[in-house]
Design a protein around this motif. Structure first.
Motif, PDB file in Angstrom:
ATOM      1  N   GLU A 271     -21.100  40.160 -11.840  1.00 64.94           N
ATOM      2  CA  GLU A 271     -21.863  39.096 -11.414  1.00 64.94           C
ATOM      3  C   GLU A 271     -23.321  39.095 -11.694  1.00 64.94           C
ATOM      4  O   GLU A 271     -24.160  39.798 -10.872  1.00 64.94           O
ATOM      5  CB  GLU A 271     -21.671  38.951 -10.090  1.00 64.94           C
ATOM      6  N   ILE A 272     -23.930  38.153 -12.183  1.00 60.35           N
ATOM      7  CA  ILE A 272     -25.237  38.078 -12.567  1.00 60.35           C
ATOM      8  C   ILE A 272     -25.642  36.893 -12.082  1.00 60.35           C
ATOM      9  O   ILE A 272     -25.182  35.823 -11.702  1.00 60.35           O
ATOM     10  CB  ILE A 272     -25.535  38.219 -14.123  1.00 60.35           C
ATOM     11  N   ASP A 273     -27.118  36.596 -11.811  1.00 60.02           N
ATOM     12  CA  ASP A 273     -27.823  35.537 -11.501  1.00 60.02           C
ATOM     13  C   ASP A 273     -28.708  35.106 -12.522  1.00 60.02           C
ATOM     14  O   ASP A 273     -29.674  35.459 -13.155  1.00 60.02           O
ATOM     15  CB  ASP A 273     -28.633  35.926 -10.342  1.00 60.02           C
ATOM     16  N   ILE A 274     -28.622  33.723 -13.093  1.00 58.89           N
ATOM     17  CA  ILE A 274     -29.152  33.293 -14.213  1.00 58.89           C
ATOM     18  C   ILE A 274     -30.018  32.195 -13.526  1.00 58.89           C
ATOM     19  O   ILE A 274     -29.801  31.195 -12.916  1.00 58.89           O
ATOM     20  CB  ILE A 274     -28.184  32.503 -15.147  1.00 58.89           C
ATOM     21  N   ASP A 275     -31.148  32.272 -14.454  1.00 54.55           N
ATOM     22  CA  ASP A 275     -32.407  31.465 -14.114  1.00 54.55           C
ATOM     23  C   ASP A 275     -31.906  30.024 -14.133  1.00 54.55           C
ATOM     24  O   ASP A 275     -31.350  29.788 -15.199  1.00 54.55           O
ATOM     25  CB  ASP A 275     -33.669  31.707 -14.664  1.00 54.55           C
ATOM     26  N   GLU A 276     -32.337  29.033 -13.569  1.00 57.43           N
ATOM     27  CA  GLU A 276     -32.082  27.502 -13.679  1.00 57.43           C
ATOM     28  C   GLU A 276     -32.741  27.109 -15.065  1.00 57.43           C
ATOM     29  O   GLU A 276     -31.953  26.280 -15.762  1.00 57.43           O
ATOM     30  CB  GLU A 276     -32.906  26.604 -12.635  1.00 57.43           C
ATOM     31  N   ALA A 277     -33.667  27.723 -15.515  1.00 57.99           N
ATOM     32  CA  ALA A 277     -34.251  27.240 -16.691  1.00 57.99           C
ATOM     33  C   ALA A 277     -33.459  27.597 -18.093  1.00 57.99           C
ATOM     34  O   ALA A 277     -33.506  27.168 -19.248  1.00 57.99           O
ATOM     35  CB  ALA A 277     -35.736  27.788 -16.967  1.00 57.99           C
ATOM     36  N   GLU A 278     -32.563  28.682 -17.913  1.00 58.59           N
ATOM     37  CA  GLU A 278     -31.694  29.266 -18.947  1.00 58.59           C
ATOM     38  C   GLU A 278     -30.118  28.910 -18.623  1.00 58.59           C
ATOM     39  O   GLU A 278     -29.503  29.284 -19.625  1.00 58.59           O
ATOM     40  CB  GLU A 278     -31.900  30.586 -19.138  1.00 58.59           C
ATOM     41  N   VAL A 279     -29.924  28.404 -17.550  1.00 57.28           N
ATOM     42  CA  VAL A 279     -28.481  28.132 -17.269  1.00 57.28           C
ATOM     43  C   VAL A 279     -27.862  27.374 -18.224  1.00 57.28           C
ATOM     44  O   VAL A 279     -26.438  27.453 -18.547  1.00 57.28           O
ATOM     45  CB  VAL A 279     -27.995  27.792 -15.999  1.00 57.28           C
ATOM     46  N   ALA A 280     -28.394  26.295 -18.752  1.00 58.58           N
ATOM     47  CA  ALA A 280     -27.806  25.205 -19.723  1.00 58.58           C
ATOM     48  C   ALA A 280     -27.411  26.146 -21.019  1.00 58.58           C
ATOM     49  O   ALA A 280     -26.425  25.400 -21.685  1.00 58.58           O
ATOM     50  CB  ALA A 280     -28.889  24.023 -19.877  1.00 58.58           C
ATOM     51  N   ALA A 281     -28.009  26.875 -21.448  1.00 54.40           N
ATOM     52  CA  ALA A 281     -27.322  27.756 -22.697  1.00 54.40           C
ATOM     53  C   ALA A 281     -26.340  28.536 -22.290  1.00 54.40           C
ATOM     54  O   ALA A 281     -25.707  29.153 -23.396  1.00 54.40           O
ATOM     55  CB  ALA A 281     -28.849  28.487 -23.252  1.00 54.40           C
ATOM     56  N   VAL A 282     -25.906  29.010 -21.164  1.00 54.77           N
ATOM     57  CA  VAL A 282     -24.871  29.790 -21.156  1.00 54.77           C
ATOM     58  C   VAL A 282     -23.383  29.148 -20.897  1.00 54.77           C
ATOM     59  O   VAL A 282     -23.353  28.070 -20.211  1.00 54.77           O
ATOM     60  CB  VAL A 282     -25.051  30.534 -19.703  1.00 54.77           C
ATOM     61  N   ARG A 283     -22.386  29.634 -21.630  1.00 56.25           N
ATOM     62  CA  ARG A 283     -21.209  28.852 -21.487  1.00 56.25           C
ATOM     63  C   ARG A 283     -20.114  29.801 -21.520  1.00 56.25           C
ATOM     64  O   ARG A 283     -20.313  31.080 -21.816  1.00 56.25           O
ATOM     65  CB  ARG A 283     -20.891  28.104 -23.000  1.00 56.25           C
ATOM     66  N   GLU A 284     -18.862  29.459 -21.039  1.00 61.05           N
ATOM     67  CA  GLU A 284     -17.853  30.092 -20.994  1.00 61.05           C
ATOM     68  C   GLU A 284     -17.337  30.672 -22.495  1.00 61.05           C
ATOM     69  O   GLU A 284     -17.638  30.119 -23.542  1.00 61.05           O
ATOM     70  CB  GLU A 284     -16.593  29.537 -20.449  1.00 61.05           C
ATOM     71  N   ALA A 285     -16.678  32.009 -22.684  1.00 55.27           N
ATOM     72  CA  ALA A 285     -16.437  32.757 -23.922  1.00 55.27           C
ATOM     73  C   ALA A 285     -17.378  33.292 -24.520  1.00 55.27           C
ATOM     74  O   ALA A 285     -17.226  33.934 -25.474  1.00 55.27           O
ATOM     75  CB  ALA A 285     -15.482  31.854 -24.623  1.00 55.27           C
ATOM     76  N   GLN A 286     -18.676  33.077 -23.990  1.00 56.61           N
ATOM     77  CA  GLN A 286     -19.930  34.010 -24.987  1.00 56.61           C
ATOM     78  C   GLN A 286     -19.902  35.222 -24.720  1.00 56.61           C
ATOM     79  O   GLN A 286     -19.512  35.631 -23.501  1.00 56.61           O
ATOM     80  CB  GLN A 286     -21.097  33.233 -24.438  1.00 56.61           C
ATOM     81  N   THR A 287     -20.149  36.080 -25.545  1.00 50.62           N
ATOM     82  CA  THR A 287     -20.190  37.475 -25.673  1.00 50.62           C
ATOM     83  C   THR A 287     -21.540  37.925 -24.789  1.00 50.62           C
ATOM     84  O   THR A 287     -22.483  37.423 -24.957  1.00 50.62           O
ATOM     85  CB  THR A 287     -20.114  38.181 -26.929  1.00 50.62           C
ATOM     86  N   ALA A 288     -21.489  39.179 -24.403  1.00 49.87           N
ATOM     87  CA  ALA A 288     -22.746  39.660 -23.626  1.00 49.87           C
ATOM     88  C   ALA A 288     -22.693  41.225 -23.681  1.00 49.87           C
ATOM     89  O   ALA A 288     -21.486  41.738 -24.168  1.00 49.87           O
ATOM     90  CB  ALA A 288     -22.700  39.353 -22.181  1.00 49.87           C
ATOM     91  N   THR A 289     -23.821  41.717 -23.714  1.00 46.75           N
ATOM     92  CA  THR A 289     -23.850  43.378 -23.557  1.00 46.75           C
ATOM     93  C   THR A 289     -24.786  43.574 -22.388  1.00 46.75           C
ATOM     94  O   THR A 289     -25.670  42.910 -21.999  1.00 46.75           O
ATOM     95  CB  THR A 289     -24.422  44.067 -24.712  1.00 46.75           C
ATOM     96  N   PHE A 290     -24.458  44.812 -21.810  1.00 40.10           N
ATOM     97  CA  PHE A 290     -25.292  45.159 -20.495  1.00 40.10           C
ATOM     98  C   PHE A 290     -25.522  46.607 -20.552  1.00 40.10           C
ATOM     99  O   PHE A 290     -24.617  47.388 -20.891  1.00 40.10           O
ATOM    100  CB  PHE A 290     -24.559  44.476 -19.230  1.00 40.10           C
TER     101      PHE A 290
END
Length: 441
Positions: A271-290
């Motif tokens: 569970e991550i918190d995404i800033d409002e300036a960047e949330v428009a670029a995040v979509r379901e099924a996108q890959t990530a690393t952490f």
């Protein structure tokens, strides 16, 4: 044979008298003695000229070599090579690792904990007993409930007997009144018998309801007795145990939490918190690393499963919660770990890339004042001065032979540092200007 050759050695070696140089053959003999045989002086002067020419050529060669070896004057422009590669845009965020299904197990009843049968990290199955409360009071309530049911059932039977009795009396009086044509008994007695029968039926119905009420109370007591045994609602792992034997549990407006269970730790959520300036670029099924602090240098993979629509404000910053699915087959990740994630929002492969500064660069105006005279005509003019800059738009400037050359381009995706460009005349390795030129001559 000449006269000088016929002279005797004695006369040739005789001293010459002081005074003016004699003319004629005597003068020629004196010059020959000074300059040597005829033609030798000319040859010496020729050799001296050749040596001088060779020395001059050597000096010229040294000068040319020095000029070629001298470093070129630094260019007033800062350049970067035009590259072809992959463009990747990411969004960074921090969050917490959590189980897919985490359950807090509490108690609806108040009482003293009698036994605790599990510890942290124990694996449990659905319905397994976790703890028990002291059930003495609950057993007494059940005994009282059973007695109340018995009393209610007895009252119901009594009411049913009264119904039969009043019904028979009513029927008997009604037959007598009908056979005597209303002469006996009195009409009032017949009506009273009718009312008594109806009251008996009502009392029987009330007794029936009393039985049901007593039975319901008994079921409640028995349910409470079952709830005094705390069982696992799911199969999983005990994450936290917050109760000890002998502890008093007080359930009032909110059930106290006794255990925390995780259903399956082989699959986790991030569970991550995404800033409002960047949330428009995040979509379901996108890959990530952490990454997590517990495993320096190790990178975990995840996939976006949900982006929340609801916002939350923390210290004046508006964020949106995104949920990422994580494979944790080796159980290396634990609930509650803090993670730093990089979500890949864009990927373009094998495209021309230029720095963002290249698209904003525009060389100084070439309309600088021209030098007067022959020197001004012959001197090359480079872009310089601090005049008005030309509008760049969708274009880049490349350096060719020390001169900026404009190339129109079409811009594409960007990750904030590098931008995709396309157009005619682009080639990998071009010296793209990203700055400088303000102090160009």
């Amino acid at each position: 044979m000449t006269e000088e050759a016929a002279r005797s050695p004695e006369s040739a070696s005789a001293p010459v008298a002081a005074g003016p140089v004699a003319a004629g053959p005597e003068r020629d003999r004196t010059l020959e003695e000074l300059l040597g045989p005829s033609g030798a002086g000319t040859w010496n002067w020729r050799k001296a000229g050749i040596a001088l020419a060779i020395a001059m050529l050597a000096v010229a060669a040294l000068f040319i070599g020095w000029r070629l070896a001298a470093p070129a004057p630094p260019s007033p422009y800062e350049t970067r090579a035009l590259t072809r590669g992959d463009l990747v845009a990411t969004v960074s965020a921090t969050g917490t690792v959590a189980p897919l299904n985490q359950v807090e197990v509490g108690s609806e009843l108040s009482g003293v904990v009698e036994r605790v049968l599990v510890e942290e990290n124990d694996v449990v199955v659905p319905g397994q007993v976790l703890a028990t409360l002291d059930a003495t009071r609950l057993l007494d309530q059940i005994a009282g409930g059973e007695a109340a049911v018995a009393v209610a059932q007895a009252q119901l039977r009594e009411a049913q007997a009264t119904v039969r009795e009043t019904g028979l009396r009513r029927d008997r009086l009604s037959r007598l009144w009908a056979s005597s044509n209303g002469g006996y008994p009195a009409r009032a007695d017949v009506d009273a018998a009718e009312a008594a029968a109806e009251r008996a039926l009502a009392n029987a119905a009330s007794a029936t309801a009393g039985v049901r009420q007593a039975e319901a109370t008994l079921r409640t007591h028995r349910t409470n007795l079952e709830k005094s045994t705390i069982r696992s609602p799911i199969g999983g792992v005990i994450l936290d145990r917050q109760v000890e034997p002998g502890q008093t549990v007080a359930a009032s407006l909110q059930a106290p939490v006794l255990f925390v269970l995780a259903e399956d730790l082989s699959r986790m959520n991030l569970e991550i918190d995404i800033d409002e300036a960047e949330v428009a670029a995040v979509r379901e099924a996108q890959t990530a690393t952490f990454t997590v602090d517990a495993y320096p240098g190790r990178t975990f993979e995840a996939r976006v499963t949900r982006v929340g629509l609801g916002s939350q404000t923390k210290e004046g910053v508006v964020t949106y919660t995104a949920l990422l699915s994580v494979d944790n087959a080796d159980l290396s990740l634990r609930p509650g770990m803090t993670a730093t994630a990089e979500i890949t929002t864009l990927r373009r492969e094998k495209v021309f890339l230029v720095p963002e500064q290249a698209l904003r660069f525009s060389p100084p105006s070439t309309s600088a004042p021209t030098s007067s005279g022959l020197a001004g005509v012959l001197s090359p003019r480079m872009p310089g001065g601090r005049g008005q800059r030309q509008s760049s738009g969708s274009q880049i400037w490349v350096l060719r032979d020390g001169t900026p050359v404009r190339i129109p381009v079409t811009t594409g995706a960007s990750n904030g540092q590098m931008t995709e460009v396309s157009g005619v005349g682009l080639g990998a390795g071009m010296a793209v200007i990203v700055g400088g030129g303000e102090d160009a001559p």
